[in-house]
Design a protein around this motif. Structure first.
Motif, PDB file in Angstrom:
ATOM      1  N   ALA A  20       0.843  -1.205   0.000  1.00  0.00           N
ATOM      2  CA  ALA A  20       0.000   0.000   0.000  1.00  0.00           C
ATOM      3  C   ALA A  20       0.876   1.253   0.000  1.00  0.00           C
ATOM      4  N   PRO A  21       0.480   2.332  -0.806  1.00  0.00           N
ATOM      5  CA  PRO A  21       1.285   3.564  -0.832  1.00  0.00           C
ATOM      6  C   PRO A  21       1.152   4.337   0.473  1.00  0.00           C
ATOM      7  N   SER A  22       2.100   5.207   0.621  1.00  0.00           N
ATOM      8  CA  SER A  22       2.029   6.061   1.810  1.00  0.00           C
ATOM      9  C   SER A  22       0.903   7.077   1.635  1.00  0.00           C
ATOM     10  N   ARG A  23       0.617   7.750   2.741  1.00  0.00           N
ATOM     11  CA  ARG A  23      -0.461   8.746   2.687  1.00  0.00           C
ATOM     12  C   ARG A  23      -0.125   9.881   1.737  1.00  0.00           C
ATOM     13  N   LEU A  24       1.113  10.389   1.728  1.00  0.00           N
ATOM     14  CA  LEU A  24       1.517  11.471   0.834  1.00  0.00           C
ATOM     15  C   LEU A  24       1.467  11.025  -0.624  1.00  0.00           C
ATOM     16  N   GLN A  25       1.968   9.835  -0.873  1.00  0.00           N
ATOM     17  CA  GLN A  25       1.939   9.332  -2.242  1.00  0.00           C
ATOM     18  C   GLN A  25       0.512   9.148  -2.738  1.00  0.00           C
ATOM     19  N   ARG A  30      -3.890  11.086  -6.288  1.00  0.00           N
ATOM     20  CA  ARG A  30      -5.258  11.566  -6.451  1.00  0.00           C
ATOM     21  C   ARG A  30      -5.274  12.936  -7.134  1.00  0.00           C
ATOM     22  N   MET A  31      -4.342  13.814  -6.740  1.00  0.00           N
ATOM     23  CA  MET A  31      -4.277  15.126  -7.374  1.00  0.00           C
ATOM     24  C   MET A  31      -3.916  15.013  -8.845  1.00  0.00           C
ATOM     25  N   TRP A  32      -3.027  14.065  -9.180  1.00  0.00           N
ATOM     26  CA  TRP A  32      -2.614  13.916 -10.587  1.00  0.00           C
ATOM     27  C   TRP A  32      -3.754  13.437 -11.461  1.00  0.00           C
ATOM     28  N   LEU A  33      -4.696  12.742 -10.864  1.00  0.00           N
ATOM     29  CA  LEU A  33      -5.854  12.279 -11.630  1.00  0.00           C
ATOM     30  C   LEU A  33      -6.816  13.419 -11.967  1.00  0.00           C
ATOM     31  N   SER A  34      -6.665  14.585 -11.321  1.00  0.00           N
ATOM     32  CA  SER A  34      -7.552  15.729 -11.601  1.00  0.00           C
ATOM     33  C   SER A  34      -7.157  16.362 -12.940  1.00  0.00           C
ATOM     34  N   PRO A  35      -8.118  16.584 -13.864  1.00  0.00           N
ATOM     35  CA  PRO A  35      -7.783  17.220 -15.159  1.00  0.00           C
ATOM     36  C   PRO A  35      -7.209  18.628 -14.997  1.00  0.00           C
ATOM     37  N   LEU A  36      -7.697  19.365 -13.994  1.00  0.00           N
ATOM     38  CA  LEU A  36      -7.217  20.726 -13.800  1.00  0.00           C
ATOM     39  C   LEU A  36      -5.753  20.741 -13.394  1.00  0.00           C
TER      40      LEU A  36
END
Length: 300
Positions: A20-25, A30-36
């Motif tokens: 499982a990834p770390s909380r920061l990762q 999740r932010m990278w998945l945002s189109p904006l």
């Protein structure tokens, strides 16, 4: 013999790997998945960095001078193209004298570049000429500056202390003239403030048209009313208001009684309810003689 106590480092080494990834990762993913966010990082940020670099590079004096020279060369090459060269000026709707005055006023040395002309500024300058009522200035492809003029039509001559002026039907000055006989076909007005009452004066001249050449001029009195001056005839004093109606009544009396052919010096119409006349010397003498004769008969 093995010890029963193990260190924490050994415990971590012995622990199985957690996929499982770390909380920061996780949050970054999740932010990278945002189109904006992806558009900001992949498009906006590189453009901003590129503009910043260009700004730093272009802020140097040497680079500014180079870019200024490039722009000047490009502009000069465009302005020098034949399709952007104005080679002549065409004036329509103006008399030859006014057309020459317009050309002298514009004062362009052809050929001139289209980009060096300001039609609005030329129009604002030409409309100040007295003889021009309206003017349109356009630049046509093919090398022509076209000036379309609506010229003021002189309607009356105004004699003032400084000389003679031609006025249009609204009282706007058209031109100066040296002599009255230069425009003997136009009616004449005199006196201070005559230009402000030209429309009324033209209506009075229209009403007095049957007088023909006997009518010399209208004289403005006190900037309030008109006196009508006749050749070898009486002065007709008109009222301040409803002057046209008073003159129409006087013209009716002239038609019925031949009033203006009598020996009178003044026809006073300033009081429309009580028009009066001032007799000439011969008429006064005849009137006095008639009164004396009447009194002599009464004393008998």
């Amino acid at each position: 013999m093995r010890t029963l106590i193990r260190s924490r480092r050994e415990d971590r080494a012995a622990a199985p790997h957690d996929p499982a990834p770390s909380r920061l990762q996780y949050r970054l993913n999740r932010m990278w998945l945002s189109p904006l966010v992806r558009a900001l990082v992949t498009r906006v940020l590189p453009v901003c960095l590129l503009l910043a670099a260009l700004g730093v590079w272009g802020s140097r004096p040497a680079q500014i001078a180079t870019m200024t020279g490039w722009v000047a060369e490009i502009r000069a090459s465009i302005e020098a193209r034949p399709e952007f060269q104005i080679r002549q000026m065409a004036v329509s709707g103006a008399s030859p004298v006014l057309a020459d005055a317009i050309r002298a006023r514009v004062g362009l040395d052809f050929p001139v570049s289209w980009f060096d002309l300001d039609p609005a500024a030329i129009r604002d300058d030409l409309v100040r000429l007295d003889a021009i009522a309206r003017v349109e200035v356009t630049v046509e492809l093919g090398g022509a500056l076209r000036v379309a003029v609506t010229e003021r039509e002189p309607a009356i001559v105004w004699r003032r202390d400084s000389g003679l002026e031609l006025l249009d039907a609204s009282g706007h000055r058209v031109a100066f003239i040296d002599r009255r006989d230069g425009r003997a076909d136009l009616p004449l007005i005199t006196g201070r403030g005559g230009d402000a009452a030209v429309p009324e004066a033209l209506r009075l001249f229209e009403a007095a048209a049957p007088l023909g050449a006997r009518l010399v001029a209208l004289k403005r009195q006190g900037e309030r009313r008109w006196d009508m001056v006749l050749l070898d005839g009486p002065v007709i004093q008109l009222p301040e208001t409803n002057a046209r109606a008073a003159l129409d009544r006087m013209m009716a009396m002239e038609t019925a009684m031949d009033l203006l052919a009598r020996d009178i010096t003044t026809v006073d119409l300033r009081n429309p309810d009580r028009p009066s006349v001032r007799l000439g010397p011969e008429a006064m003498e005849y009137l006095q003689m008639t009164r004396d004769f009447t009194q002599g008969l009464a004393t008998r």
